[in-house]
Design a protein around this motif. Structure first.
Motif, PDB file in Angstrom:
ATOM      1  N   THR A  88       9.060  -1.907   8.068  1.00  0.00           N
ATOM      2  CA  THR A  88       7.997  -2.005   7.063  1.00  0.00           C
ATOM      3  C   THR A  88       8.159  -0.902   6.020  1.00  0.00           C
ATOM      4  O   THR A  88       7.996  -1.133   4.810  1.00  0.00           O
ATOM      5  N   LEU A  89       8.490   0.303   6.481  1.00  0.00           N
ATOM      6  CA  LEU A  89       8.693   1.425   5.558  1.00  0.00           C
ATOM      7  C   LEU A  89       9.862   1.131   4.627  1.00  0.00           C
ATOM      8  O   LEU A  89       9.782   1.348   3.409  1.00  0.00           O
ATOM      9  N   ASP A  96       0.839  -1.204   0.000  1.00  0.00           N
ATOM     10  CA  ASP A  96       0.000   0.000   0.000  1.00  0.00           C
ATOM     11  C   ASP A  96       0.875   1.255   0.000  1.00  0.00           C
ATOM     12  O   ASP A  96       0.599   2.221  -0.727  1.00  0.00           O
ATOM     13  N   ILE A  97       1.916   1.238   0.816  1.00  0.00           N
ATOM     14  CA  ILE A  97       2.823   2.388   0.884  1.00  0.00           C
ATOM     15  C   ILE A  97       3.552   2.555  -0.444  1.00  0.00           C
ATOM     16  O   ILE A  97       3.668   3.677  -0.975  1.00  0.00           O
ATOM     17  N   LEU A 122      13.258  12.200  -0.807  1.00  0.00           N
ATOM     18  CA  LEU A 122      12.076  11.829  -0.038  1.00  0.00           C
ATOM     19  C   LEU A 122      12.264  12.245   1.421  1.00  0.00           C
ATOM     20  O   LEU A 122      13.401  12.416   1.883  1.00  0.00           O
ATOM     21  N   PRO A 123      11.176  12.404   2.154  1.00  0.00           N
ATOM     22  CA  PRO A 123      11.309  12.639   3.598  1.00  0.00           C
ATOM     23  C   PRO A 123      12.127  11.511   4.233  1.00  0.00           C
ATOM     24  O   PRO A 123      12.256  10.419   3.672  1.00  0.00           O
ATOM     25  N   SER A 124      12.669  11.782   5.411  1.00  0.00           N
ATOM     26  CA  SER A 124      13.465  10.759   6.084  1.00  0.00           C
ATOM     27  C   SER A 124      12.618   9.521   6.337  1.00  0.00           C
ATOM     28  O   SER A 124      11.382   9.578   6.385  1.00  0.00           O
ATOM     29  N   GLU A 125      13.297   8.387   6.501  1.00  0.00           N
ATOM     30  CA  GLU A 125      12.575   7.130   6.746  1.00  0.00           C
ATOM     31  C   GLU A 125      11.761   7.223   8.034  1.00  0.00           C
ATOM     32  O   GLU A 125      10.646   6.688   8.111  1.00  0.00           O
TER      33      GLU A 125
END
Length: 243
Positions: free
Chosen positions: A43-44, A7-8, A27-30
């Motif tokens: 998961t990210l 989904d992400i 991208l924004p930080s993890e």
């Protein structure tokens, strides 16, 4: 968590393909993304790995995750490795060259048909499109065929290819082996690609008229960045009958 990971990945993919997140953008930080999607960091990272395998995102050590710029495609022409630098993006490639004196061992000993420890010169060539690594090559020649003047970095792969053409005597036999495989850890790191991204690997072997091996090259192109073209010329012998 497998469905959450996808989904992400689907959401980020949509933002990238629709231009909400632009090519080259960080991208924004993890940690921030994990909070945004209310998931754990593993998961990210798993979701980002999906996009890495698809070639949409690249992770640069110490800097973060970036949307990958679409890289142009080059054409490898069989037979001493000519490179056609017309790319889909119209961007020119530049190449850096590192020369090292080495000793033959393992596969190089067999390919050059020389005793272990025989002196060779290795040229490590890494091509770039803007700041992104595009492809790499390791080219080997016998030490006594190494020119006294060092082959310098060139503004383009084309200039470097011409330089290599002048290194050795003309080849009487050229044999090339082409395969698709997964990259080695070193190749994946150098080219900034996922270890799950297939590469086009070409091993080129060239020998002179007396059978001496004058060049061995290992070329690696990430899948989708190169086309290989091989042309066969058939020679027809004509016999003249004299009356």
């Amino acid at each position: 968590m497998s469905s959450r990971r996808h989904d992400i990945a689907d959401d980020l993919r949509h933002q990238i393909t629709t231009g909400r997140i632009k090519a080259g953008e960080r991208l924004p930080s993890e940690a921030d993304l994990a909070r945004q999607y209310t998931v754990s960091t593993p998961t990210l990272r798993s979701a980002l790995a999906v996009l890495e395998r698809e070639g949409l995102v690249e992770k640069i050590h110490g800097k973060g995750n970036f949307v990958r710029r679409p890289l142009g495609k080059i054409v490898y022409v069989g037979g001493r490795g000519s490179l056609n630098l017309s790319t889909a993006a119209g961007a020119a490639l530049r190449v850096t060259v590192r020369r090292t004196a080495i000793r033959a061992d393992g596969q190089l000993t067999a390919l050059f048909r020389v005793p272990s420890g025989s002196p060779l010169t290795e040229y490590f060539c890494l091509s770039h499109e803007e700041e992104s690594p595009h492809s790499l090559a390791r080219i080997y020649v016998p030490h006594d065929l190494t020119p006294t003047a060092a082959l310098s970095d060139g503004p383009s792969c084309e200039g470097t290819a011409r330089g290599f053409a002048a290194l050795n005597p003309p080849a009487d036999e050229i044999r090339e082996t082409v395969c698709a495989r997964l990259p080695t850890p070193d190749e994946a790191s150098t080219l900034r690609i996922s270890s799950a991204t297939a590469v086009l690997a070409i091993t080129r072997f060239a020998a002179d008229s007396v059978g001496r091996v004058i060049e061995v090259a290992h070329l690696v192109f990430p899948g989708g960045r190169a086309d290989a073209v091989f042309t066969t010329h058939h020679v027809i012998n004509e016999r003249r009958t004299q009356g």
